[in-house]
Structures are given as structure tokens and as C-alpha cells.
Design an enzyme around this catalytic site. Structure first.
Site, mmCIF file in Angstrom:
data_model
loop_
_atom_site.group_PDB
_atom_site.id
_atom_site.type_symbol
_atom_site.label_atom_id
_atom_site.label_comp_id
_atom_site.label_asym_id
_atom_site.label_seq_id
_atom_site.Cartn_x
_atom_site.Cartn_y
_atom_site.Cartn_z
ATOM 1 N N LYS A 7 0.426 17.068 6.777
ATOM 2 C CA LYS A 7 0.997 17.220 5.940
ATOM 3 C C LYS A 7 0.447 18.952 5.486
ATOM 4 O O LYS A 7 1.656 19.718 4.838
ATOM 5 C CB LYS A 7 0.564 16.499 4.730
ATOM 6 C CG LYS A 7 0.993 14.991 4.724
ATOM 7 C CD LYS A 7 2.468 14.936 4.740
ATOM 8 C CE LYS A 7 3.167 15.006 3.562
ATOM 9 N NZ LYS A 7 4.461 14.838 3.367
ATOM 10 N N THR A 49 1.093 15.893 -0.460
ATOM 11 C CA THR A 49 -0.172 15.026 -0.998
ATOM 12 C C THR A 49 -1.385 15.892 -1.453
ATOM 13 O O THR A 49 -1.512 17.346 -1.085
ATOM 14 C CB THR A 49 -0.649 14.142 -0.040
ATOM 15 O OG1 THR A 49 -1.843 13.638 -0.401
ATOM 16 C CG2 THR A 49 -0.803 14.842 1.312
ATOM 17 N N ASP A 50 -2.183 15.357 -2.458
ATOM 18 C CA ASP A 50 -3.190 15.844 -2.861
ATOM 19 C C ASP A 50 -4.411 16.121 -1.663
ATOM 20 O O ASP A 50 -5.120 16.881 -1.647
ATOM 21 C CB ASP A 50 -3.926 15.403 -4.329
ATOM 22 C CG ASP A 50 -4.182 13.986 -3.956
ATOM 23 O OD1 ASP A 50 -3.887 13.292 -2.879
ATOM 24 O OD2 ASP A 50 -4.833 13.213 -4.951
ATOM 25 N N GLU A 51 -4.027 15.272 -0.664
ATOM 26 C CA GLU A 51 -5.065 15.028 0.536
ATOM 27 C C GLU A 51 -5.379 16.252 1.130
ATOM 28 O O GLU A 51 -6.107 16.732 1.796
ATOM 29 C CB GLU A 51 -4.795 13.792 1.243
ATOM 30 C CG GLU A 51 -4.659 12.549 0.511
ATOM 31 C CD GLU A 51 -4.700 11.520 1.433
ATOM 32 O OE1 GLU A 51 -5.122 11.397 2.294
ATOM 33 O OE2 GLU A 51 -4.021 10.581 0.815
ATOM 34 N N TYR A 77 -3.813 12.891 9.361
ATOM 35 C CA TYR A 77 -2.509 13.010 8.163
ATOM 36 C C TYR A 77 -2.701 14.049 7.409
ATOM 37 O O TYR A 77 -1.378 14.866 7.342
ATOM 38 C CB TYR A 77 -2.866 11.684 7.380
ATOM 39 C CG TYR A 77 -1.798 11.422 6.064
ATOM 40 C CD1 TYR A 77 -0.399 11.571 5.947
ATOM 41 C CD2 TYR A 77 -2.370 11.453 4.879
ATOM 42 C CE1 TYR A 77 0.312 11.641 5.133
ATOM 43 C CE2 TYR A 77 -1.714 11.612 3.709
ATOM 44 C CZ TYR A 77 -0.149 11.619 3.720
ATOM 45 O OH TYR A 77 0.532 11.832 2.790
HETATM 46 P P1 NAD Z 1 6.181 5.489 3.606
HETATM 47 O O1 NAD Z 1 5.284 5.351 4.620
HETATM 48 O O2 NAD Z 1 6.219 4.385 2.597
HETATM 49 O O3 NAD Z 1 7.766 5.847 4.093
HETATM 50 C C1 NAD Z 1 7.970 6.811 4.814
HETATM 51 C C2 NAD Z 1 9.561 6.564 4.993
HETATM 52 O O4 NAD Z 1 9.719 7.956 6.135
HETATM 53 C C3 NAD Z 1 10.022 5.567 5.684
HETATM 54 O O5 NAD Z 1 11.177 5.089 5.363
HETATM 55 C C4 NAD Z 1 10.244 5.847 7.297
HETATM 56 O O6 NAD Z 1 11.232 5.033 7.871
HETATM 57 C C5 NAD Z 1 10.788 7.361 6.898
HETATM 58 N N1 NAD Z 1 10.415 7.957 8.435
HETATM 59 C C6 NAD Z 1 8.996 8.204 8.930
HETATM 60 N N2 NAD Z 1 9.344 9.074 9.942
HETATM 61 C C7 NAD Z 1 10.774 9.516 9.996
HETATM 62 C C8 NAD Z 1 11.278 10.328 10.886
HETATM 63 N N3 NAD Z 1 10.786 10.983 11.913
HETATM 64 N N4 NAD Z 1 12.911 10.757 10.497
HETATM 65 C C9 NAD Z 1 13.155 9.998 9.361
HETATM 66 N N5 NAD Z 1 12.581 9.123 8.624
HETATM 67 C C10 NAD Z 1 11.440 8.852 8.958
HETATM 68 O O7 NAD Z 1 5.780 6.648 2.698
HETATM 69 P P2 NAD Z 1 5.658 6.995 1.119
HETATM 70 O O8 NAD Z 1 4.058 6.551 0.789
HETATM 71 O O9 NAD Z 1 6.834 6.816 0.542
HETATM 72 O O10 NAD Z 1 5.476 8.735 0.924
HETATM 73 C C11 NAD Z 1 6.341 9.572 0.994
HETATM 74 C C12 NAD Z 1 6.052 10.816 1.083
HETATM 75 O O11 NAD Z 1 5.111 11.026 -0.132
HETATM 76 C C13 NAD Z 1 5.397 11.279 2.437
HETATM 77 O O12 NAD Z 1 5.764 12.627 2.486
HETATM 78 C C14 NAD Z 1 3.742 11.205 1.720
HETATM 79 O O13 NAD Z 1 3.053 12.197 2.452
HETATM 80 C C15 NAD Z 1 4.042 11.828 0.253
HETATM 81 N N6 NAD Z 1 3.096 11.213 -0.815
HETATM 82 C C16 NAD Z 1 2.674 9.837 -0.575
HETATM 83 C C17 NAD Z 1 1.816 9.445 -1.486
HETATM 84 C C18 NAD Z 1 1.390 8.001 -1.624
HETATM 85 O O14 NAD Z 1 0.324 7.557 -2.411
HETATM 86 N N7 NAD Z 1 2.060 7.175 -0.998
HETATM 87 C C19 NAD Z 1 1.036 10.310 -2.352
HETATM 88 C C20 NAD Z 1 1.452 11.750 -2.369
HETATM 89 C C21 NAD Z 1 2.363 12.211 -1.461
HETATM 90 P P1 TYD Z 2 -5.030 4.108 1.028
HETATM 91 O O1 TYD Z 2 -4.167 3.010 0.120
HETATM 92 O O2 TYD Z 2 -4.940 3.885 2.468
HETATM 93 O O3 TYD Z 2 -4.713 5.615 0.637
HETATM 94 P P2 TYD Z 2 -5.200 6.987 0.980
HETATM 95 O O4 TYD Z 2 -6.327 6.747 2.166
HETATM 96 O O5 TYD Z 2 -4.094 7.783 1.050
HETATM 97 O O6 TYD Z 2 -6.226 7.363 -0.190
HETATM 98 O O7 TYD Z 2 -6.506 3.826 0.660
HETATM 99 C C1 TYD Z 2 -7.069 3.980 -0.823
HETATM 100 C C2 TYD Z 2 -8.403 4.042 -0.752
HETATM 101 O O8 TYD Z 2 -8.796 2.479 -0.514
HETATM 102 C C3 TYD Z 2 -9.025 4.745 0.253
HETATM 103 O O9 TYD Z 2 -10.474 5.353 -0.041
HETATM 104 C C4 TYD Z 2 -9.582 3.937 1.279
HETATM 105 C C5 TYD Z 2 -9.731 2.692 0.704
HETATM 106 N N1 TYD Z 2 -9.490 1.382 1.590
HETATM 107 C C6 TYD Z 2 -10.164 0.342 1.575
HETATM 108 O O10 TYD Z 2 -11.399 0.408 1.171
HETATM 109 N N2 TYD Z 2 -10.034 -0.908 2.345
HETATM 110 C C7 TYD Z 2 -8.502 -0.889 2.767
HETATM 111 O O11 TYD Z 2 -8.265 -1.928 3.355
HETATM 112 C C8 TYD Z 2 -7.573 0.309 2.625
HETATM 113 C C9 TYD Z 2 -6.366 0.458 3.337
HETATM 114 C C10 TYD Z 2 -8.013 1.456 1.853
#
Ligand code: NAD
Ligand code: TYD
Length: 377
Positions: free
Chosen positions: A187, A134-136, A183
Site C-alpha cells: 500500500k 490505510t494507516d498501516e 500488505y
Molecule cells: P476487500 O478485500 O473487502 O475488497 C477488495 C475488493 O477489491 C474486492 O471486491 C476485490 O474483488 C477487488 N479486487 C482485488 N483485486 C483486484 C484486481 N486486481 N482488480 C480489480 N478488483 C480487485 O477490501 P476493503 O477492506 O474493502 O478495502 C478497500 C480498500 O480500502 C483497500 O485499498 C484497503 O487497502 C483500504 N483500507 C481498508 C481498511 C479496512 O479496515 N478494511 C482500512 C483502511 C484502508
Molecule cells: P484484522 O481485522 O486482520 O485487521 P488489521 O490486521 O488490518 O488491523 O485484525 C485486527 C486485529 O485483530 C489485529 O491486531 C490482529 C487481530 N486478530 C486476532 O487477534 N485474531 C484474528 O483471528 C484476526 C483475524 C485478527
């Protein structure tokens, strides 16, 4: 490459990656290894579950013996690692689970891949360990221009009402890691382990860092699906702080296409940033969402604005994320396909047309979690 494990394939992004690979590469065997935590949902993959080149295995990435067994059984040559705990608010409440899954889980996968691949005559030849991050991990950027400036890059936001960057600085592949939440710290740690396995053992690894994703199948604890669902049920929209924080949004299928491109054409040991130059202040994004959902529901314009409720800010809330994905765009030719308003419209329609999917998730255990989480704000 014939046999590929995708971890976390039952989650939001993972399900899009599994779908893309299963459909696009019928001669690959795609093994979805997922523990099915609260965030994992096999309903996300209903349309491809019967395909002959797809196998689901319920397993925990922390279970080293099981992961090694799967690698040996299926003669795995590639891993695309998405499994993780992914929600910042949960990490603030329960950091240990994040260290366990994201750090120890990634290490367990790396170690299993290393043992298996080093046991083969060809060793690491034609193998790949691709870690999705992630970019975070880069921390937060300054907001030097609160009203926004003309962006220096081509943006996926449509050029009408919103077409700005909130500062001159961006996250580059070379930006120093500075995670702030449990988080992002977990990562960052996993990213370091992946790079260490390249440097120490010669494992062919790649790491990518992507901005915020949105689209179908996202668990409704994240901003966009949560707010769409709350608007539909005329529930409060809890905006953290003043809604001034900036996030850089990418449509999830564009991320999945980037993963496909990088998995096949990326250079080993490199990092690629993935993003669409699409910065939005939360409050502006929320207003677009409200407008789009009200329109789709046939409500008069502005009906749901009264649901906006400013609540206690998230602890350590990063101010601004903004990815520079020039390297990926110029070296590998990837480009985001959607303008943001188009992507939001598609996303809103998907959630409104898939209410059963949403209801199955938001009933029961999650409802209790949500009520507790938001009653404390
Ligand atoms: P998500 O929370 O929707 O899904 C995570 C999946 O991982 C689920 O299916 C869960 O069952 C599985 N999982 C969790 N713990 C596990 C374990 N111990 N063993 C096997 N499976 C397990 O997550 P997402 O939003 O789809 O993110 C996927 C990846 O992309 C993550 O690594 C996250 O850090 C990265 N990412 C997410 C975003 C975003 O905006 N969602 C952005 C950049 C990077
Ligand atoms: P989120 O979807 O949790 O992603 P991330 O924290 O990984 O960026 O949140 C996106 C943005 O929205 C973040 O600045 C937090 C804000 N946010 C709210 O203001 N209210 C909410 O209920 C949630 C879940 C997020």
C-alpha cells in the site's frame, strides 16, 4: 464530474462507497470495476444493482488495455480507487499477489488515466484520481500508557467504560512511512506512485489513509465479522498473542462519507487521515463483541468468554495504530456519526440478521482456507 470509476466496489468498503454515490448522485454514472476475487461479492450491492446510473464491469486493474478501454468508452472523469488485496495474514503467506494487485494494479490505473486524460483537449481539468490507503503505511506506534490515558481528542467511544488513548503519539499526515507487513509495504508503494503521478505529470491526485473499518459486508477473515460468526457457531475465537494490540476503529459508513467529502471538496495533492479517535485493545473489543452477541442471541452474560483462545501471534504484528484526523475535521468539516458501542450493536445485528450472506461466503473454498490458516496457529 459525471462519470466515475470506483474500483473494488464489490468489496467491503467499496460496496458502501458505490451505494452512497449511486443513491446520492443520480446524475453521476457510477462504474464499479472489480475483478471479483474471493473478497468481491455482488450480493453486497443487490439493493442498487438495477439503478440506471450504475454499471458493473468485471475486470482486473492490472489489465491496462481493458482499463484504458473502459475509461475511453465511459469518458471517465474521476477514479476512486479501492481495489486491493487487503488482509495482512494473506500477505504474509503470499506477498507476490499483494505487490501485483496493489502496486502494479495501481500503476496500471494511473497510467491508463494519464493516457486518456492527456488525450483530451481539457486534459486534467475537472479530473480526479482518488486513492484509498490505510494507516498501516505509517508503521506502529508505541504504547506508552498500557492502561490508557484521557484522550486529547474528542472520541467516538462512549464516555462510560472506555474512553482512552494508549499513548501521546498519533499518526499525522506528516508521519514518515514505515510499513512492516507485505500488505502495508504494498500500500505504501502504491501511495508513492500516486503522489509521483501528481508531481511528475500534474495528475490531480488525492490520497487518504484510514484506520480499521468495521460494519456490514466485511469479509469474515477480518477480526470483527470472524468473531461474530464464530460466537454464533460456538467456535474458538483465535486471539493473536495476548490480545494487547491496539487498533483504531471507524464505522464503514463514516469512511464512505469521508470519501464523498474529500472527493468533492479535498485539495489536490493533499493527504487526509481518516479516523474516529477510537482506540481499543483487541481483548477489550472482543469482550464487548462477546457481550453484544450473547445479548442478541439471548445467552446468559459471559457465556461465550470460554471461546477466547490465545494463539501464536501474527509475525511482525504492529502494536498500536491511532489516527489523528484533525485536518479532515477542521478543514472539511467531516465528523464520525456513530459512537462505537452503537456501531458495534448495529454491526452485530446486521451479521446475525444476514446469516445467509455469511453462509454463502463461509462455505466451500473459504472454509478450507480458514481451517488451514488456524490449524497452523
Ligand atoms: P476487500 O478485500 O473487502 O475488497 C477488495 C475488493 O477489491 C474486492 O471486491 C476485490 O474483488 C477487488 N479486487 C482485488 N483485486 C483486484 C484486481 N486486481 N482488480 C480489480 N478488483 C480487485 O477490501 P476493503 O477492506 O474493502 O478495502 C478497500 C480498500 O480500502 C483497500 O485499498 C484497503 O487497502 C483500504 N483500507 C481498508 C481498511 C479496512 O479496515 N478494511 C482500512 C483502511 C484502508
Ligand atoms: P484484522 O481485522 O486482520 O485487521 P488489521 O490486521 O488490518 O488491523 O485484525 C485486527 C486485529 O485483530 C489485529 O491486531 C490482529 C487481530 N486478530 C486476532 O487477534 N485474531 C484474528 O483471528 C484476526 C483475524 C485478527
Amino acid at each position: 464530474m459525471k462519470s466515475i470509476i470506483i474500483t473494488g466496489g464489490a468489496g467491503f468498503i467499496g460496496s458502501h462507497v458505490v451505494r452512497l454515490f449511486v443513491n446520492k448522485y443520480p446524475d453521476y454514472h457510477i462504474i464499479n470495476l472489480d475483478k471479483l476475487t474471493y473478497a468481491g461479492n455482488l450480493a453486497n450491492l443487490k439493493d442498487i444493482e438495477d439503478k440506471p446510473n450504475y454499471t458493473f464491469i468485471k475486470a482486473d486493474i492490472c489489465d491496462f488495455d481493458k482499463v484504458l478501454e473502459v475509461m475511453q468508452q465511459y469518458k471517465v472523469d474521476g477514479i476512486i480507487h479501492l481495489a486491493a488485496e487487503s488482509h495482512v495474514d494473506r500477505s504474509i503467506k503470499d506477498p507476490f499477489t499483494f505487490a501485483k494487485t496493489n502496486v502494479i494494479g495501481t500503476l496500471s490505473l494511473l497510467q491508463a488515466a494519464r493516457l486518456y486524460w492527456e488525450s483530451l483537449p481539457e486534459k486534467y481539468e475537472n479530473k480526479r484520481f482518488y486513492h484509498i490507503s490505510t494507516d498501516e503505511v505509517y508503521g506502529a506506534l508505541e504504547m506508552t500508557h498500557p492502561e490508557g490515558i484521557e484522550p486529547p481528542f474528542k472520541t467516538t467511544a462512549s464516555s462510560g467504560e472506555h474512553h482512552v488513548a494508549y499513548g501521546e503519539e498519533f499518526f499525522y499526515e506528516t508521519t514518515k512511512y514505515a510499513p512492516h507487513s507485505p500488505y502495508s509495504a504494498s500500500k505504501a508503494s502504491s501511495d508513492h506512485f500516486v503522489r509521483a503521478f501528481h508531481d511528475t505529470y500534474g495528475m490531480p491526485t488525492i490520497v487518504t489513509n484510514c484506520s480499521n473499518n468495521y460494519g456490514p459486508y466485511q469479509f469474515p477473515e477480518k477480526l470483527i465479522p470472524l468473531f461474530i460468526n464464530n460466537i454464533r457457531h460456538h467456535k474458538a475465537l483465535p486471539v493473536y498473542g495476548k490480545g494487547e494490540n491496539v487498533r483504531d476503529w471507524l464505522y464503514v459508513e463514516d469512511h464512505a462519507r469521508a470519501i464523498d467529502t474529500i472527493f468533492h471538496n479535498g485539495t489536490v495533492a493533499q493527504t487526509y487521515n481518516i479516523g474516529g479517535f477510537n482506540e481499543w485493545k483487541n481483548i477489550d473489543l472482543i469482550k464487548v463483541l462477546i457481550r453484544t452477541v450473547d445479548r442478541a442471541l439471548g445467552n446468559p452474560e459471559g457465556t461465550s468468554e470460554e471461546l477466547i483462545t490465545f494463539v501464536t501471534d501474527r509475525a511482525g504484528h504492529d502494536l498500536r495504530y491511532a489516527i489523528d484526523s484533525t485536518k479532515l475535521q477542521t478543514e472539511l468539516g467531516w465528523e464520525p456519526s456513530l459512537q462505537f458501542e452503537e456501531g458495534i450493536e448495529k454491526t452485530v445485528n446486521w451479521y446475525l440478521n444476514n446469516q445467509e450472506w455469511m453462509d454463502n461466503i463461509t462455505s466451500g473454498e473459504y472454509e478450507n482456507y480458514y481451517n488451514e490458516m488456524y490449524s497452523n496457529r
